[in-house]
Design an enzyme around this catalytic site. Structure first.
Site, PDB file in Angstrom:
ATOM      1  N   ASP A   6      60.330 -11.766  18.763  1.00  0.00           N
ATOM      2  CA  ASP A   6      61.111 -13.000  18.709  1.00  0.00           C
ATOM      3  C   ASP A   6      62.484 -12.638  18.153  1.00  0.00           C
ATOM      4  OD1 ASP A   6      62.227 -15.473  18.332  1.00  0.00           O
ATOM      5  OD2 ASP A   6      60.719 -16.212  16.930  1.00  0.00           O
ATOM      6  N   LEU A  11      67.218 -12.784  12.321  1.00  0.00           N
ATOM      7  CA  LEU A  11      66.127 -11.818  12.213  1.00  0.00           C
ATOM      8  C   LEU A  11      65.436 -11.602  13.554  1.00  0.00           C
ATOM      9  CD1 LEU A  11      64.363 -12.970   8.899  1.00  0.00           C
ATOM     10  CD2 LEU A  11      65.871 -10.989   9.186  1.00  0.00           C
ATOM     11  N   GLU A  70      61.327 -19.920  23.807  1.00  0.00           N
ATOM     12  CA  GLU A  70      60.949 -19.772  22.403  1.00  0.00           C
ATOM     13  C   GLU A  70      60.143 -20.952  21.873  1.00  0.00           C
ATOM     14  OE1 GLU A  70      64.230 -20.192  19.480  1.00  0.00           O
ATOM     15  OE2 GLU A  70      65.517 -20.316  21.253  1.00  0.00           O
ATOM     16  N   GLY A 122      70.841 -20.582   7.619  1.00  0.00           N
ATOM     17  CA  GLY A 122      72.244 -20.220   7.767  1.00  0.00           C
ATOM     18  C   GLY A 122      73.126 -20.947   6.768  1.00  0.00           C
TER      19      GLY A 122
END
EC number: 2.7.1.33
Length: 265
Positions: A6, A11, A70, A122
């Site tokens: 993923d 990350l 996703e 974030g």
């Protein structure tokens, strides 16, 4: 061996399954070239990709891999993890808190995206850095755990000092709204970071509860890398979810739901 990757905004989450055993690992997105080199040493038939950078990775592989949306991958992976951890839910909201936050409704058969906000990891890292100069995520979250929000955030109990409030006194009336009342005090990095994490957690929870009510469920599963090494965020989200009358679920390895789901779709 089957591999699920993923590739997100911050990350890269990797799941490997072999002979009934599963391993989890992460790499920074800045290390994506190293991940691609490693994948090119594997059998393409065993590689499954999802996330915003999956297409870019796939283009640089020696042969075609499997690429999944996703949201579908995360839903499938979460379904597996929920059952493995003894949570058998007919329906639920799942809130994926990564760099930003995505909200989904699942009835065990299919998922649909029901919302999304830019508030997430974030914001914790970016605003945290602007306020304190700390750029290392672990140092940032470690520091925040000891912060005092009461001199920064204005809570209902601060307004109703001598009377019973109509709602819980622990609810935040205004994030950062108590600062100007405490100009004679020093605001530590821990205080600032604790309040940043709190506003992120409260916004995430408010959105989650809102869409849960819209879809007639009280179950909310929280996943995503932003909860890693961040007990304060977990506590804020859990307490607010319960306070609003819903049931929170934290899933071990939940941040790897997308990578895991890509293997099993």
């Amino acid at each position: 061996m089957k591999i699920g990757v993923d590739a997100g905004g911050t990350l890269i989450k990797i799941v490997q399954e072999k002979n009934g055993e599963r391993t989890y690992s992460t790499r920074l997105t800045t290390e994506i070239e190293e991940v691609i080199q490693w994948l090119n040493q594997q059998d393409c038939n065993n590689i499954n990709l999802t996330g915003g950078q999956a297409a870019m990775i796939n283009e640089q592989l020696n042969c075609e891999s499997r690429v999944f949306v996703e949201f579908d991958a995360a839903a499938k992976g979460l379904e597996i993890l929920l059952e493995e951890q003894g949570h058998f839910l007919d329906d639920y909201i799942f809130t994926n808190v990564g760099t930003g936050t995505s909200l989904h409704f699942s009835n065990g058969k299919a998922q649909k995206r029901v919302g999304g906000i830019g508030t997430g990891g974030g914001m914790i890292q970016g605003l945290g850095y602007l306020l304190t100069g700390i750029s290392n995520y672990k140092q940032l979250t470690d520091t925040a755990q000891n912060g005092n929000r009461d001199i920064i955030d204005l809570k209902v109990k601060h307004i109703y000092k001598d009377s019973e409030p109509p709602i819980s006194g622990d609810l935040t009336a205004a994030n950062f709204g108590n600062v100007l009342h405490h100009l004679d005090e020093s605001f530590t990095d821990a205080d600032k970071l604790a309040s940043v994490i709190a506003v992120v957690g409260e916004v995430i929870t408010t959105m989650s509860i809102t869409v849960a009510r819209e879809h007639n469920t009280k179950n909310v599963a929280y996943i995503g890398s932003s909860f890693h090494n961040n007990d304060l965020l977990k506590d804020v989200v859990k307490d607010y979810t319960v306070l609003r009358g819903c049931e929170p679920y934290y899933i071990e390895h939940g941040a790897f739901s997308g990578a895991l789901g890509s293997i099993h779709l």
